[in-house]
Motif scaffolding. Structure first.
Motif, PDB file in Angstrom:
ATOM      1  N   LEU A  24      19.261   8.197  -3.554  1.00 30.44           N
ATOM      2  CA  LEU A  24      19.162   6.986  -4.365  1.00 30.44           C
ATOM      3  C   LEU A  24      20.295   6.989  -5.382  1.00 30.44           C
ATOM      4  CD1 LEU A  24      17.708   4.457  -5.440  1.00 30.44           C
ATOM      5  CD2 LEU A  24      16.266   5.980  -6.817  1.00 30.44           C
ATOM      6  N   TYR A  26      21.824   5.015  -8.548  1.00 28.18           N
ATOM      7  CA  TYR A  26      21.535   4.004  -9.563  1.00 28.18           C
ATOM      8  C   TYR A  26      22.841   3.443 -10.109  1.00 28.18           C
ATOM      9  CZ  TYR A  26      19.934   1.756 -13.842  1.00 28.18           C
ATOM     10  OH  TYR A  26      19.691   0.838 -14.837  1.00 28.18           O
ATOM     11  N   THR A  56      20.395   4.524  -0.536  1.00 31.48           N
ATOM     12  CA  THR A  56      19.809   3.366  -1.187  1.00 31.48           C
ATOM     13  C   THR A  56      20.484   3.168  -2.536  1.00 31.48           C
ATOM     14  OG1 THR A  56      17.648   3.747  -0.166  1.00 31.48           O
ATOM     15  CG2 THR A  56      17.693   2.341  -2.112  1.00 31.48           C
ATOM     16  N   THR A  57      20.940   1.954  -2.816  1.00 33.58           N
ATOM     17  CA  THR A  57      21.485   1.648  -4.133  1.00 33.58           C
ATOM     18  C   THR A  57      20.481   0.785  -4.881  1.00 33.58           C
ATOM     19  OG1 THR A  57      22.647  -0.273  -3.223  1.00 33.58           O
ATOM     20  CG2 THR A  57      23.884   1.799  -3.396  1.00 33.58           C
ATOM     21  N   ALA A  58      20.385   1.007  -6.176  1.00 36.69           N
ATOM     22  CA  ALA A  58      19.394   0.273  -6.957  1.00 36.69           C
ATOM     23  C   ALA A  58      19.932  -0.099  -8.325  1.00 36.69           C
ATOM     24  CB  ALA A  58      18.126   1.109  -7.118  1.00 36.69           C
ATOM     25  N   THR A  59      19.495  -1.252  -8.801  1.00 28.37           N
ATOM     26  CA  THR A  59      19.626  -1.629 -10.199  1.00 28.37           C
ATOM     27  C   THR A  59      18.200  -1.820 -10.713  1.00 28.37           C
ATOM     28  OG1 THR A  59      19.749  -3.991  -9.700  1.00 28.37           O
ATOM     29  CG2 THR A  59      21.831  -2.777  -9.809  1.00 28.37           C
ATOM     30  N   GLY A  62      17.066  -5.271  -9.293  1.00 33.15           N
ATOM     31  CA  GLY A  62      17.471  -5.658  -7.952  1.00 33.15           C
ATOM     32  C   GLY A  62      18.562  -6.714  -7.948  1.00 33.15           C
ATOM     33  N   PRO A  75      22.828  -4.487  -5.139  1.00 29.72           N
ATOM     34  CA  PRO A  75      22.107  -3.298  -4.678  1.00 29.72           C
ATOM     35  C   PRO A  75      21.231  -3.613  -3.485  1.00 29.72           C
ATOM     36  CG  PRO A  75      20.911  -4.263  -6.478  1.00 29.72           C
ATOM     37  CD  PRO A  75      22.143  -5.121  -6.289  1.00 29.72           C
ATOM     38  N   THR A  76      20.650  -2.581  -2.916  1.00 30.90           N
ATOM     39  CA  THR A  76      19.707  -2.784  -1.810  1.00 30.90           C
ATOM     40  C   THR A  76      18.267  -2.831  -2.280  1.00 30.90           C
ATOM     41  OG1 THR A  76      19.729  -0.385  -1.421  1.00 30.90           O
ATOM     42  CG2 THR A  76      21.209  -1.718  -0.085  1.00 30.90           C
ATOM     43  N   ALA A  77      18.019  -2.475  -3.553  1.00 30.32           N
ATOM     44  CA  ALA A  77      16.639  -2.435  -4.030  1.00 30.32           C
ATOM     45  C   ALA A  77      16.585  -2.569  -5.538  1.00 30.32           C
ATOM     46  CB  ALA A  77      15.975  -1.128  -3.595  1.00 30.32           C
ATOM     47  N   ALA A  78      15.404  -2.874  -6.029  1.00 32.15           N
ATOM     48  CA  ALA A  78      15.123  -2.841  -7.460  1.00 32.15           C
ATOM     49  C   ALA A  78      14.485  -1.500  -7.786  1.00 32.15           C
ATOM     50  CB  ALA A  78      14.171  -3.969  -7.848  1.00 32.15           C
ATOM     51  N   LEU A  79      14.850  -0.944  -8.900  1.00 29.20           N
ATOM     52  CA  LEU A  79      14.325   0.365  -9.281  1.00 29.20           C
ATOM     53  C   LEU A  79      12.807   0.367  -9.332  1.00 29.20           C
ATOM     54  CD1 LEU A  79      15.140   3.224 -10.230  1.00 29.20           C
ATOM     55  CD2 LEU A  79      15.031   2.357 -12.573  1.00 29.20           C
TER      56      LEU A  79
END
Length: 248
Positions: A24, A26, A56-59, A62, A75-79
């Motif tokens: 992951l 961030y 997986t990249t996250a902010t 998202g 990003p690919t996801a929300a934290l």
């Protein structure tokens, strides 16, 4: 890259048939473009690495962030959606917003960025406690320091004096004046990788080695190309990979 492996074992063995490493990354607002680029690219080069990776990249929300270089990065996801997932490594990119709550200008955007970054610091604390690999570079190292997460583990960073500005930092005795990257063993038996802003290649190599994506020998060869500008090294990586695969 710190190579004192006689004092510890790596967090994940270098086993080419092991399960893919779940990583992951961030991305804070104002992320430093260059600091995780080498690592993320290498993790996706499965023709060079010895262990595959799921990246997986996250902010925090998202939503896209804007990098220091002006790139809009999605990003690919929300934290908030992934904090309960199991990852082998949490990587924290440096960036300007790690310092937003140090300002006195009552800027709402800065306050929001600071709150978002505090959420991922909580996650970093949990990862560290469970023995997962945590890796931070530049401003993210300062953020770990002010959160008290460097006090019991060897680490490096941009500058000791800068770290000592933060009231929460009590790790001066464990600071290593290292121009590359340091891999410190945490009390839980995990590893924390740290580096200054000028060492993205060493940072990448250390994380790749800890994940088993590159053996120590291949990580050194990888560094010869990316850090030392030895063009022959990249061909050695491919030759070694072909040999280990039976010449395919």
């Amino acid at each position: 890259m710190d190579t004192r492996t006689d004092e510890r074992t790596t967090a994940v063995p270098a086993d080419p048939v092991s399960a893919p490493a779940r990583v992951l990354v961030y991305l804070p607002e104002g992320m430093a473009d260059w600091e995780v680029g080498y690592l993320m690219s290498a993790l996706r080069q499965h023709d060079v690495t010895e262990r595959a990776a799921e990246l997986t990249t996250a902010t925090a929300t998202g939503q896209a962030v804007v990098s220091m270089g002006g790139l809009t990065v999605s990003p690919t996801a929300a934290l908030a959606d992934i904090v309960d997932e199991r990852f082998d490594a949490l990587v924290l990119c440096g960036g300007t917003s790690w310092y937003d709550d140090d300002d006195d200008d009552n800027n709402n955007n800065d306050d929001n960025n600071a709150a978002a970054n505090r959420e991922v610091l909580d996650l970093a604390g949990r990862c560290k406690a469970t023995g997962a690999l945590v890796a931070a570079i530049c401003g993210a190292v300062d953020a770990l320091g002010r959160a008290g997460l460097l006090d019991d583990v060897e680490h490096t960073g941009n500058d000791l004096g800068q770290l000592e500005r933060w009231p929460g930092y009590r790790g001066s005795a464990r600071f290593v004046r290292e121009p590359h990257a340091v891999s410190g063993v945490t009390p839980s038996g995990g590893v924390l990788v740290t580096a200054g802003s000028w060492a993205p290649t060493d940072f990448a190599a250390a994380v790749l080695a800890e994940l088993g994506a590159l053996s120590a020998t291949r990580a050194a060869t990888w560094l010869r190309f990316w850090r030392d500008r030895d063009a022959a090294a990249i061909y050695e990586l491919f030759v070694a990979e072909d040999s280990s695969a039976g010449g395919r």
